[in-house]
Design an enzyme around this catalytic site. Structure first.
Site, PDB file in Angstrom:
ATOM      1  CD1 TRP A 137       3.691   6.711 -26.177  1.00  0.00           C
ATOM      2  CD2 TRP A 137       5.782   7.275 -26.761  1.00  0.00           C
ATOM      3  NE1 TRP A 137       4.512   6.484 -25.088  1.00  0.00           N
ATOM      4  CE2 TRP A 137       5.800   6.820 -25.419  1.00  0.00           C
ATOM      5  CE3 TRP A 137       6.987   7.677 -27.340  1.00  0.00           C
ATOM      6  CZ2 TRP A 137       6.971   6.757 -24.662  1.00  0.00           C
ATOM      7  CZ3 TRP A 137       8.145   7.614 -26.590  1.00  0.00           C
ATOM      8  CH2 TRP A 137       8.124   7.163 -25.268  1.00  0.00           C
ATOM      9  CD  GLU A 156       6.647  -8.446 -29.531  1.00  0.00           C
ATOM     10  OE1 GLU A 156       7.663  -8.314 -28.819  1.00  0.00           O
ATOM     11  OE2 GLU A 156       6.456  -9.430 -30.268  1.00  0.00           O
ATOM     12  N   GLY A 173       3.662  -2.212 -25.717  1.00  0.00           N
ATOM     13  CA  GLY A 173       3.692  -1.147 -24.724  1.00  0.00           C
ATOM     14  C   GLY A 173       4.341  -1.647 -23.448  1.00  0.00           C
TER      15      GLY A 173
HETATM   16  N1  NAD Z   1       8.501  -4.937 -26.989  1.00  0.00           N
HETATM   17  C1  NAD Z   1       8.241  -4.033 -27.908  1.00  0.00           C
HETATM   18  O1  NAD Z   1       8.197  -4.327 -29.082  1.00  0.00           O
HETATM   19  C2  NAD Z   1       7.969  -2.611 -27.505  1.00  0.00           C
HETATM   20  C3  NAD Z   1       7.954  -1.625 -28.482  1.00  0.00           C
HETATM   21  C4  NAD Z   1       7.705  -0.309 -28.107  1.00  0.00           C
HETATM   22  C5  NAD Z   1       7.477   0.017 -26.761  1.00  0.00           C
HETATM   23  N2  NAD Z   1       7.507  -0.971 -25.843  1.00  0.00           N
HETATM   24  C6  NAD Z   1       7.311  -0.658 -24.427  1.00  0.00           C
HETATM   25  O2  NAD Z   1       6.326   0.361 -24.256  1.00  0.00           O
HETATM   26  C7  NAD Z   1       6.641   1.172 -23.159  1.00  0.00           C
HETATM   27  C8  NAD Z   1       6.642   2.630 -23.535  1.00  0.00           C
HETATM   28  O3  NAD Z   1       5.456   3.019 -24.041  1.00  0.00           O
HETATM   29  P1  NAD Z   1       4.306   3.655 -23.091  1.00  0.00           P
HETATM   30  O4  NAD Z   1       4.884   4.225 -21.864  1.00  0.00           O
HETATM   31  O5  NAD Z   1       3.472   4.535 -23.935  1.00  0.00           O
HETATM   32  O6  NAD Z   1       3.548   2.358 -22.704  1.00  0.00           O
HETATM   33  P2  NAD Z   1       2.067   2.212 -22.270  1.00  0.00           P
HETATM   34  O7  NAD Z   1       1.894   0.786 -21.968  1.00  0.00           O
HETATM   35  O8  NAD Z   1       1.672   3.206 -21.241  1.00  0.00           O
HETATM   36  O9  NAD Z   1       1.224   2.621 -23.584  1.00  0.00           O
HETATM   37  C9  NAD Z   1       1.301   1.900 -24.779  1.00  0.00           C
HETATM   38  C10 NAD Z   1      -0.026   2.002 -25.475  1.00  0.00           C
HETATM   39  O10 NAD Z   1      -1.028   1.482 -24.642  1.00  0.00           O
HETATM   40  C11 NAD Z   1      -2.093   2.378 -24.479  1.00  0.00           C
HETATM   41  N3  NAD Z   1      -2.594   2.220 -23.112  1.00  0.00           N
HETATM   42  C12 NAD Z   1      -2.156   2.832 -21.997  1.00  0.00           C
HETATM   43  N4  NAD Z   1      -2.859   2.392 -20.931  1.00  0.00           N
HETATM   44  C13 NAD Z   1      -3.721   1.470 -21.398  1.00  0.00           C
HETATM   45  C14 NAD Z   1      -4.701   0.633 -20.789  1.00  0.00           C
HETATM   46  N5  NAD Z   1      -4.934   0.649 -19.456  1.00  0.00           N
HETATM   47  N6  NAD Z   1      -5.394  -0.214 -21.580  1.00  0.00           N
HETATM   48  C15 NAD Z   1      -5.158  -0.257 -22.885  1.00  0.00           C
HETATM   49  N7  NAD Z   1      -4.254   0.505 -23.528  1.00  0.00           N
HETATM   50  C16 NAD Z   1      -3.548   1.365 -22.781  1.00  0.00           C
HETATM   51  C17 NAD Z   1      -1.521   3.742 -24.760  1.00  0.00           C
HETATM   52  O11 NAD Z   1      -2.505   4.593 -25.253  1.00  0.00           O
HETATM   53  C18 NAD Z   1      -0.492   3.426 -25.795  1.00  0.00           C
HETATM   54  O12 NAD Z   1      -1.109   3.419 -27.040  1.00  0.00           O
HETATM   55  C19 NAD Z   1       8.023   0.713 -22.719  1.00  0.00           C
HETATM   56  O13 NAD Z   1       7.924  -0.114 -21.604  1.00  0.00           O
HETATM   57  C20 NAD Z   1       8.552  -0.067 -23.904  1.00  0.00           C
HETATM   58  O14 NAD Z   1       9.525  -1.007 -23.640  1.00  0.00           O
HETATM   59  C21 NAD Z   1       7.741  -2.265 -26.179  1.00  0.00           C
END
Ligand code: NAD
Ligand SMILES: N[C@@H](CC=O)C(=O)O
Length: 486
Positions: A156, A255, A233
């Site tokens: 997000w 990523e 994520g």
């Molecule tokens: N390296 C990169 O390019 C990059 C870019 C943006 C964010 N991030 C990372 O993302 C994190 C922040 O985002 P967040 O807290 O929403 O992360 P998150 O991993 O909880 O969620 C990311 C996405 O995954 C989905 N998701 C959540 N649980 C899931 C599951 N069990 N199976 C499949 N999909 C699932 C969510 O709906 C969301 O769309 C931070 O750690 C950040 O560093 C990394």
């Protein structure tokens, strides 16, 4: 009444070229993090709906794969133009559902669109090669072919760019795509679908599958017809997706999280370093995977830096992203605010100095006033955890080797920053920092042309550049026998 989103906001998923509801009619509310008011609903697609989306992407694959690279390039360019023509509406929709200040949202629209232009150009450069043969009667070579249907799961914090960076590459390579946007920010993804239709993408090439990421991942990971999974994520979810992808041996690109060190050496230009650190820390309210997570300042500059950084930070207006004066918007949810508070409390309890405005000035329940944690130590949570919040831990260091060791003392390896003007020192930091990306005297390191990605538990693979398209291509080797000798 004029539509501030220019008709781009849709409350249905986009599957096989149709705007659909969940079979069960289940819906999820989406809110504005600045006001906590509901702005709309999207379908929470069930397993059967997700399977229908997979069918659509599979059915579309044969035709899309066989389009010429030029045709794919033209489609991506038309999509790029659609985004730039609707820059303001896309930015407003992003600020509404994500909360980031409008100026940052406009910047993200430009950044996101640039991936379509970049991969339109790259579509025509998926070259094969000829291989010198070891005998006279054969011709050897390679061609590059699309991997197949690609599923992508996006976060997000960058609701457009994290999609276009994956989807632009996949479509350019000849793959069809299934996108599961974060439940907090589906409207930006759906706006992209409106523009995809207008750009001439046909049924099933780009699908937006709204609803639970967990459910989406379960269905696509179990389905052998989905050949690639790209995720942006957190590291814990990335690990889980790697496990799930093993069953069908998918191509994966991950990523994941970061813990970026921001190092300021004794020869740095302090003005430059303060401005760079503020931007690296507070853009997107600190909710950026490449955000500076820990600041290390040479002891000779430390007191001065902390004073200037804190003073500039205290001048940053915090509030609703629609007010152009505000530099820092809300966090995505109340849990994020609670986490920021607990990181600060932990550091205070362990002896850090907490600087900044009082949290009682926060303009709402999802806001966190930017905070400096001065004199942080390795035992504090802020040293090892990604804060994803406007919290800036700062400590002093004495020598380069020690700060490099501290910077590398993490499971993460996404981005690192160093401010120094000495050539030999620049080379040393560039070589010894165990990170996928190193910014020297700048925090502005990303772009469609760069191979974005991390090492260690920050991920696998690269996005953008040529490397980003390779994630969606297979190399097929051929050996043609019976070649007549001259
Ligand atoms: N390296 C990169 O390019 C990059 C870019 C943006 C964010 N991030 C990372 O993302 C994190 C922040 O985002 P967040 O807290 O929403 O992360 P998150 O991993 O909880 O969620 C990311 C996405 O995954 C989905 N998701 C959540 N649980 C899931 C599951 N069990 N199976 C499949 N999909 C699932 C969510 O709906 C969301 O769309 C931070 O750690 C950040 O560093 C990394
Ligand atoms: N800021 C990153 C996205 C990660 O959150 C980028 O520049 O691509």
């Amino acid at each position: 009444m004029t539509d501030e989103f220019a008709g781009l906001m849709r409350e249905r998923a986009y599957v096989g070229g149709d705007w659909v509801d969940a079979g069960s009619e289940a819906r999820q509310a989406v809110d504005d993090p600045a006001t906590e008011q509901t702005i709309g609903h999207v379908p929470d697609l069930a397993a059967a709906d997700i399977d229908a989306a997979i069918d659509a992407a599979v059915n579309a694959f044969a035709d899309w794969r066989d389009t010429s690279p030029l045709e794919r390039a033209d489609t991506l360019l038309a999509w790029y133009r659609g985004m730039t023509e609707h820059r303001e509406a896309l930015a407003r929709l992003m600020t509404r559902e994500q909360g980031k200040p409008l100026a940052e949202a406009r910047g993200e629209v430009d950044y996101a669109a640039s991936f379509f232009r970049w991969f339109a150009e790259q579509a025509r450069r998926a070259d094969g090669e000829t291989i010198p043969a070891d005998r006279p009667d054969v011709a050897l070579g390679t061609v590059q072919e699309p991997v197949g249907v690609a599923a992508v799961i996006t976060p997000w914090n960058f609701p457009l760019a994290m999609i276009t960076r994956k989807v632009g590459a996949a479509l350019a390579a000849g793959c069809t795509t299934l996108v599961n946007p974060a439940t907090q920010t589906p409207f930006s993804a759906l706006a992209l679908a409106v523009l995809a239709e207008r750009a001439g993408l046909n049924r099933g090439e780009f699908n937006v599958v709204t609803g639970s990421g967990k459910r989406f991942a379960e269905r696509v990971c179990a389905d052998d017809r989905v050949r690639a999974l790209s995720f942006t994520g957190s590291t814990p979810v990335g690990r889980e997706l790697l496990r799930q992808s093993a069953d069908t041996v998918k191509r994966t690109a991950m990523e994941l999280g970061g813990n970026a060190p921001f190092i300021i050496c004794d020869d740095a230009d302090l003005d430059e370093a303060v401005e760079g650190a503020l931007a690296a820390k507070f853009q997107t309210s600190g909710q950026d995977c490449v955000a500076a997570n820990r600041l290390y300042v040479h002891r000779s500059l430390y007191a001065d830096f902390v004073e200037r950084f804190t003073a500039r930070m205290n001048d940053m207006a915090v509030g609703n992203g629609f007010d152009e004066n505000n530099a820092i918007g809300p966090l995505i949810n109340r849990d994020a605010v609670d986490k920021a508070r607990s990181l600060v409390d932990d550091a205070r309890d362990k002896g850090a100095r907490i600087l900044g405005r009082d949290q009682s000035e926060a303009p709402g329940p999802r806001f966190f006033m930017p905070t400096v944690i001065a004199d942080f130590t390795p035992g504090m949570r802020v040293a090892g955890e990604e804060s994803f919040a406007p919290v800036a831990p700062i400590c002093a260091f004495d020598d380069d080797d020690a700060v490099i060791a501290a910077a590398n003392d993490t499971i993460y390896g996404l981005a690192a920053y160093v401010y120094t003007h000495r050539d030999a020192r620049i080379r040393k930091f560039m070589r010894r920092l165990e990170y996928g990306m190193v910014g020297v005297n700048t925090m502005d390191i990303t772009g469609a042309q760069v191979p974005f990605g991390g090492v260690k538990q920050s991920g696998l693979g690269r996005e953008g550049a040529d490397a980003g398209m390779q994630e969606y291509l297979e190399t097929k080797y051929y050996c043609v026998g019976g070649v007549p000798s001259r």
